[in-house]
Scaffold this active site. Sequence first.
Site, PDB file in Angstrom:
ATOM      1  N   HIS A 178      -2.870   1.673   5.220  1.00  0.00           N
ATOM      2  CA  HIS A 178      -1.722   1.290   6.056  1.00  0.00           C
ATOM      3  C   HIS A 178      -1.687   2.045   7.389  1.00  0.00           C
ATOM      4  O   HIS A 178      -1.481   1.453   8.455  1.00  0.00           O
ATOM      5  CB  HIS A 178      -0.415   1.522   5.285  1.00  0.00           C
ATOM      6  CG  HIS A 178       0.737   0.723   5.786  1.00  0.00           C
ATOM      7  ND1 HIS A 178       1.769   0.294   4.987  1.00  0.00           N
ATOM      8  CD2 HIS A 178       1.047   0.266   7.020  1.00  0.00           C
ATOM      9  CE1 HIS A 178       2.642  -0.391   5.695  1.00  0.00           C
ATOM     10  NE2 HIS A 178       2.231  -0.412   6.947  1.00  0.00           N
ATOM     11  N   ASP A 198       1.416 -11.259   3.822  1.00  0.00           N
ATOM     12  CA  ASP A 198       1.107  -9.880   4.147  1.00  0.00           C
ATOM     13  C   ASP A 198       2.174  -8.954   3.591  1.00  0.00           C
ATOM     14  O   ASP A 198       3.328  -8.985   4.025  1.00  0.00           O
ATOM     15  CB  ASP A 198       1.001  -9.699   5.663  1.00  0.00           C
ATOM     16  CG  ASP A 198       0.567  -8.300   6.031  1.00  0.00           C
ATOM     17  OD1 ASP A 198      -0.649  -8.028   5.970  1.00  0.00           O
ATOM     18  OD2 ASP A 198       1.438  -7.467   6.362  1.00  0.00           O
ATOM     19  N   TYR A 203       6.829  -1.561   1.867  1.00  0.00           N
ATOM     20  CA  TYR A 203       7.924  -2.500   2.101  1.00  0.00           C
ATOM     21  C   TYR A 203       8.910  -2.525   0.938  1.00  0.00           C
ATOM     22  O   TYR A 203       9.988  -3.104   1.036  1.00  0.00           O
ATOM     23  CB  TYR A 203       7.381  -3.918   2.343  1.00  0.00           C
ATOM     24  CG  TYR A 203       6.457  -4.045   3.522  1.00  0.00           C
ATOM     25  CD1 TYR A 203       6.336  -3.030   4.477  1.00  0.00           C
ATOM     26  CD2 TYR A 203       5.681  -5.187   3.688  1.00  0.00           C
ATOM     27  CE1 TYR A 203       5.464  -3.151   5.551  1.00  0.00           C
ATOM     28  CE2 TYR A 203       4.814  -5.322   4.764  1.00  0.00           C
ATOM     29  CZ  TYR A 203       4.702  -4.296   5.683  1.00  0.00           C
ATOM     30  OH  TYR A 203       3.841  -4.427   6.735  1.00  0.00           O
ATOM     31  N   LYS A 231      -1.045  -2.973   1.063  1.00  0.00           N
ATOM     32  CA  LYS A 231      -1.548  -1.794   1.760  1.00  0.00           C
ATOM     33  C   LYS A 231      -1.301  -0.486   0.996  1.00  0.00           C
ATOM     34  O   LYS A 231      -0.282  -0.340   0.308  1.00  0.00           O
ATOM     35  CB  LYS A 231      -0.878  -1.695   3.141  1.00  0.00           C
ATOM     36  CG  LYS A 231      -0.976  -2.967   3.966  1.00  0.00           C
ATOM     37  CD  LYS A 231      -0.281  -2.843   5.296  1.00  0.00           C
ATOM     38  CE  LYS A 231      -0.176  -4.198   5.992  1.00  0.00           C
ATOM     39  NZ  LYS A 231       0.913  -5.021   5.450  1.00  0.00           N
TER      40      LYS A 231
END
Length: 309
Positions: free
Chosen positions: A107, A42, A47, A76
């Site tokens: 997201h 994931d 990130y 996302k």
Amino acid sequence: MSVTLNSGFKMPVLGLGVWRMEGKEIRDLIINSINIGYRHFDCAADYKNESEVGDALAEAISTGHVKREDLFITTKLWNSDHGHVVEACKDSLKKLRLDYLDLYLVHFPVATKHTGVGATGSALDEEGVLEIDTTISLETTWHAMEDLVSLGLVRSIGISNYDIFLTRDCLAYSKVKPAVNQIETHPYFQRDSLVKFCLKHGISVTAHTPLGGAAANTEWFGSVSPLDDPVLKNLAVKYKKTVAQVVLQWGIQRNTVVIPKTSKLERLKENFQVFDFEISKEDMDLIKKVDKNLRTNQPAKFWGVDLYA
């Protein structure tokens, strides 16, 4: 062990989240986890480590550790890219070194000021409040997500951090139904109504922060970890498992997909060793009683606005 999404594709019920992972740590994490048996990863543009994840995945595939078709890769769409969905998806694919995504999620249910494709900025005004873009509706964003499926860039699309009402709206205007709603849920934040609503309408639920975030969220948000709960500790003793293993199995047994995050090899192994026991109905009912309706992941700390208020 996997669930079949409403798109027809299978998603492993246990995956690995890569939030707050950096540099060389990513390479070792991905390779080690694949060797242990993980096939579901994931990710997210926000990130800021998609390139490192992509390099690790490419190494694992090229060296024969795993085949691409055996992997399930999620990433996302960030808030600032709602008006640039196709470009943002292609940017993530390039960084991840993939031809397609298994799952692409919105997201958060909010469009914010664009800061450049893939830049994942969170523009704040002079008062430190998130610059929300009121010209882009979630319906517009969703129809752009649907285009990704017809373009062959994405196999399944979904939503993340949507409540019941936003999920209901998405079902109403969607031509391609959301396959997944990824939400925070764990024993201290069980959200049974939302989980049941999604499952009733054919939307699989992925539990992000399935262990409550532990020390990291305590540090960032001042939250309380369910891993310290005495009821859960007693159950861990009873089943001869760690508290984390009990919590993950609880999540799987309530028909959610769990994506714990850890960088420690021993924890990676432990988190994957949850398929050799089952929690009794009596103990599942016991865990229901520890619910505190306690959200442990609160982005308002960074955005100056509470999207959940």
